[in-house]
Design a protein around this motif. Structure first.
Motif, PDB file in Angstrom:
ATOM      1  N   PHE B  34     -18.415   5.908  -4.741  1.00 39.68           N
ATOM      2  CA  PHE B  34     -17.211   5.446  -4.067  1.00 39.68           C
ATOM      3  C   PHE B  34     -16.048   5.426  -5.064  1.00 39.68           C
ATOM      4  CE2 PHE B  34     -19.343   4.068  -0.265  1.00 39.68           C
ATOM      5  CZ  PHE B  34     -20.597   3.645  -0.681  1.00 39.68           C
ATOM      6  N   TYR B  36     -12.251   3.638  -5.595  1.00 42.21           N
ATOM      7  CA  TYR B  36     -11.363   2.568  -5.176  1.00 42.21           C
ATOM      8  C   TYR B  36     -10.089   2.624  -5.996  1.00 42.21           C
ATOM      9  CZ  TYR B  36     -15.754   0.469  -3.432  1.00 42.21           C
ATOM     10  OH  TYR B  36     -16.953   0.227  -2.797  1.00 42.21           O
ATOM     11  N   GLN B  38      -6.959  -0.257  -7.119  1.00 46.15           N
ATOM     12  CA  GLN B  38      -6.703  -1.686  -7.118  1.00 46.15           C
ATOM     13  C   GLN B  38      -5.338  -1.954  -7.723  1.00 46.15           C
ATOM     14  OE1 GLN B  38      -9.374  -4.123  -9.542  1.00 46.15           O
ATOM     15  NE2 GLN B  38      -9.322  -5.732  -7.996  1.00 46.15           N
ATOM     16  N   SER B  43      -7.478  -7.023  -4.101  1.00 47.50           N
ATOM     17  CA  SER B  43      -8.875  -6.608  -4.053  1.00 47.50           C
ATOM     18  C   SER B  43      -8.983  -5.097  -4.198  1.00 47.50           C
ATOM     19  CB  SER B  43      -9.486  -7.054  -2.730  1.00 47.50           C
ATOM     20  OG  SER B  43     -10.865  -6.739  -2.688  1.00 47.50           O
ATOM     21  N   LEU B  44     -10.196  -4.632  -4.309  1.00 46.21           N
ATOM     22  CA  LEU B  44     -10.436  -3.194  -4.379  1.00 46.21           C
ATOM     23  C   LEU B  44     -10.223  -2.588  -3.000  1.00 46.21           C
ATOM     24  CD1 LEU B  44     -12.379  -4.589  -6.612  1.00 46.21           C
ATOM     25  CD2 LEU B  44     -13.482  -2.359  -6.641  1.00 46.21           C
ATOM     26  N   LEU B  46     -10.962   0.695  -0.812  1.00 42.29           N
ATOM     27  CA  LEU B  46     -11.766   1.911  -0.777  1.00 42.29           C
ATOM     28  C   LEU B  46     -10.887   3.101  -0.430  1.00 42.29           C
ATOM     29  CD1 LEU B  46     -14.626   3.192  -0.871  1.00 42.29           C
ATOM     30  CD2 LEU B  46     -14.770   2.755   1.593  1.00 42.29           C
ATOM     31  N   THR B  49     -15.451   8.013   0.097  1.00 40.92           N
ATOM     32  CA  THR B  49     -16.875   8.025  -0.178  1.00 40.92           C
ATOM     33  C   THR B  49     -17.251   9.446  -0.564  1.00 40.92           C
ATOM     34  OG1 THR B  49     -17.253   6.280   1.436  1.00 40.92           O
ATOM     35  CG2 THR B  49     -19.166   7.573   0.758  1.00 40.92           C
ATOM     36  N   PHE B  91      -4.896   1.059 -10.803  1.00 41.11           N
ATOM     37  CA  PHE B  91      -6.200   0.970 -11.470  1.00 41.11           C
ATOM     38  C   PHE B  91      -7.221   1.613 -10.541  1.00 41.11           C
ATOM     39  CE2 PHE B  91      -8.836  -0.468 -14.733  1.00 41.11           C
ATOM     40  CZ  PHE B  91      -9.899  -1.243 -14.298  1.00 41.11           C
ATOM     41  N   ILE B  93     -11.141   2.776  -9.772  1.00 39.97           N
ATOM     42  CA  ILE B  93     -12.508   2.385 -10.122  1.00 39.97           C
ATOM     43  C   ILE B  93     -13.491   3.205  -9.302  1.00 39.97           C
ATOM     44  CG2 ILE B  93     -14.136   0.459 -10.331  1.00 39.97           C
ATOM     45  CD1 ILE B  93     -11.736  -1.441  -9.999  1.00 39.97           C
ATOM     46  N   PHE B 108     -20.540  -0.205 -11.180  1.00 35.23           N
ATOM     47  CA  PHE B 108     -19.158   0.220 -11.290  1.00 35.23           C
ATOM     48  C   PHE B 108     -18.832   0.768 -12.662  1.00 35.23           C
ATOM     49  CE2 PHE B 108     -17.318  -1.372  -7.376  1.00 35.23           C
ATOM     50  CZ  PHE B 108     -18.311  -2.226  -6.928  1.00 35.23           C
TER      51      PHE B 108
END
Lengths: 111, 117
Positions: B34, B36, B38, B43-44, B46, B49, B91, B93, B108
């Motif tokens: 995944f 993400y 941020q 919050s992260l 999405l 996928t 950011f 992730i 992660f």
């Protein structure tokens, strides 16, 4: 996927036990509950996972009541370094789904 | 636990350039990863996928031509931010999914701070 609700923020002092509760009213039978911790400018880190009753590891305990509609992450004797954001996720143990993060709980530990 | 390596950790680039971010699962095979992004104190979110050997599935509002995802092997997924602009600064992730008898776990990367000037 089950929607989760957590307190936005919590404050504590060093040495105290901290309990963070997550509500997941529409949890499904094959869903597991997982908690992650995130420090600023880092990726989240797995803390603990459970399905029912109580799970304990070297970092935390996870309490899950019989109806599984909520769960509580318990951090014993927190220190300043436990200041972080804690996320509760509910997801099945099968593939084919995506993982969505809620807002998380911002824990601030004071000296 | 399993280790996910993400590189680079920080990148500063000029507007209009493309940036590639790598995400590797070091000690396990990840058929699903995944991505993400941020923003500060949020919050992260999405983005997509990534499934090994197939096209990524993007979340609503994420431009697939802007954020190119490749998952060519069971241990590597890449995110390329094409023609980056200052609003892409964020950011980023990645995570890799691992299954065991206890349930699904996500591991992660350490994140990539992208700053577009």
């Amino acid at each position: 996927l089950a929607k989760t609700t957590q307190p936005i923020s919590m404050d504590s002092y060093e040495g105290q036990e901290v309990n963070i509760t997550c509500s997941h009213n529409n949890i499904a039978t094959n869903d597991y509950i997982t908690w992650y911790q995130q420090f600023p400018s880092q990726g989240p880190r797995f803390i603990i996972q459970g399905y029912k009753t109580k799970v304990t590891n070297e970092v935390a305990s996870l309490f899950i009541p019989a109806d599984r509609k909520s769960s509580t992450l318990s951090l014993p004797r927190v220190s300043l370094s436990d200041t972080a954001v804690y996320y509760c996720l509910v997801a099945p143990n099968t593939g084919g789904f995506k993982t969505i993060f809620g807002a998380g709980t911002r824990l601030f530990v004071k000296a | 636990g399993a280790v996910v390596s993400q590189h680079p950790s920080r990148v500063i680039c000029k507007s209009g350039t493309s940036v590639k971010i790598e995400c590797r699962s070091l000690d396990f095979q990840a058929t699903t990863m995944f991505w993400y992004r941020q923003f500060p104190k949020q919050s992260l979110m999405l983005m997509a996928t990534s499934n090994e050997g197939s096209k990524a599935t993007y979340e609503q509002g994420v431009e697939k031509d802007k954020f190119l995802i490749n998952h060519a092997s069971l241990t590597l997924s890449t995110l390329t931010v094409t023609s980056a602009h200052p609003e892409d600064s964020s950011f980023y992730i990645c995570s890799a999914r691992s299954f065991d008898p206890g349930g699904e776990k996500l591991f992660f990367g350490s994140g990539t701070q992208l700053s577009v000037l």
